[in-house]
Design an enzyme around this catalytic site. Structure first.
Site: not given
Ligand SMILES: *Cc1c(COP(=O)(O)O)cnc(C)c1O
Length: 368
Positions: A38, A136, A264, A313
């Site tokens: 991701k 979550r 700035y 920037m």
């Molecule tokens: C981002 C994520 C991971 C990866 O976690 P790391 O600490 O980077 O290994 C694993 N499972 C879920 C559900 C995540 O959102």
């Protein structure tokens, strides 16, 4: 590697392979490894990283959002892809592009069943996400019955995996909390398993879970940060190799006289004569304003050069009064040394934040 002529993010695929093999060495031979790619593979370019991990025969990929999975499919990735946080508006796309949704609430379950029935699917793979304490996303522990009976009403989907996510696996002061998450997941598994005539994949460990809770590896583990070179502790960090190195170049050097200001809003005012170097990287590239005014530093000829005044920037100005350097010299922001952990610590941040923040306008250069 030749001289650096502009800001680049160097991606070391040998380091990625090292981290992959190190993580594999922690697993039983039948435990699968899912690579979390991701957020542009934590800033390293998901397409290139996924292609390489596919060559290394990784078992699974995960992304957060649907369009990240679509991009991987467009790049020719064939390995299964779990979408961790999809929305109903994307469900048709998910099916069209052979992505596999995390199903985390009754609303999402019902919506996905509707789409998969509309699309005449049979046994479409889904992943049931349970909340065991992070609060979550995920079904609650006591949702098992209703989830399973709902799934029993349709042929359109099939449970490919059941998973949960640890909230504090890197924090050894929170062992009790984590052990409770593991127990709670075990109890979910023991309720689901007898209701199925096939075996889904059970998984709950992220990188720190892999390192600290081997008893919870189950059928598969999910690693993100470990693959990119960090173990969330000084001890574990030493087993990994950072994959990304952010490099830049000294564009211009100025002599600043006492009383003059830099940048700035005149945030830095010189109280003595000094030398500043301007570097082509700024807050639009991921170096946030919090790094300004002497907090963050870059490394030039192995010496720290602290940021003068506000981060612009597209540029920062750094103090090179005591550093023997000239225009065109290489600048390291983070990499093997200082690492992203050390760099981000200057503003109380973490490796995850700085490596995922590096803007896509910065060219990625691959070391094979
Ligand atoms: C981002 C994520 C991971 C990866 O976690 P790391 O600490 O980077 O290994 C694993 N499972 C879920 C559900 C995540 O959102």
């Amino acid at each position: 590697m030749g001289k650096v002529h502009e800001t680049i993010l160097e991606i070391d695929l040998k380091a990625l392979k090292h981290n992959f093999n190190f993580l594999k060495s922690k697993l039983q031979s039948n435990t699968k490894l899912l690579a979390v790619v991701k957020a542009y593979a934590y800033g390293s370019d998901a397409n290139e990283i996924a292609k390489y991990l596919e060559e290394l025969k990784v078992d699974y990929f995960a992304v957060a959002y649907t369009y990240e999975g679509v991009a991987l499919r467009d790049a020719g990735i064939k390995t299964p892809i779990l979408v961790l946080h999809p929305q109903p508006i994307n469900f048709k796309t998910i099916i069209e592009r052979c992505l596999e949704p995390s199903i985390y609430s009754h609303k999402i379950l019902n919506a996905f069943i509707n789409t998969s029935e509309e699309e005449s699917q049979n046994n479409y793979p889904i992943h049931l996400k349970f909340n065991t304490g992070l609060n979550r996303i995920g079904f609650n522990t006591n949702d098992v019955e209703t989830v399973m009976s709902k799934i029993g009403t349709t042929e359109s989907i099939k449970i490919k995996s059941v998973f949960s996510h640890l909230g504090a696996s890197e924090d050894l002061n929170e062992k009790t909390y984590t052990n409770n998450q593991i127990k709670s997941f075990d109890s979910i598994v023991s309720k689901i398993a007898p209701k199925l005539n096939y075996q889904p994949i059970y998984h709950m460990c992220n990188t720190s879970g892999i390192l600290n809770y081997p008893e919870a590896h189950l059928d598969m583990v999910r690693s993100g940060i470990g693959l990119y070179g960090f173990g969330n502790s000084e001890k574990e960090d030493s087993n990994f190799k950072p994959v990304a190195t952010l490099k830049s170049v000294v564009s211009q050097i100025h002599s600043i006289e006492s009383g003059e200001s830099v940048g700035y809003n005149r945030a830095f005012k010189a109280t003595k004569n000094l030398r500043s170097a301007t570097i082509p990287i700024g807050h639009a590239d991921g170096i946030g304003r919090q790094y300004g005014n002497g907090r963050g530093f870059v490394t030039i000829n192995n010496q720290p050069a602290f940021i003068l005044g506000n981060v612009c920037m597209d540029m920062i100005m750094v103090d090179v009064t005591e550093i023997d350097c000239q225009e065109g010299d290489e600048v390291v922001v983070f990499g093997k040394s200082p690492t992203a952990v050390e760099f981000s610590k200057t503003v109380n941040s973490i490796s995850y934040e700085i490596i995922t923040a590096i803007s896509q306008r910065i060219k990625r250069v691959y070391l094979k």
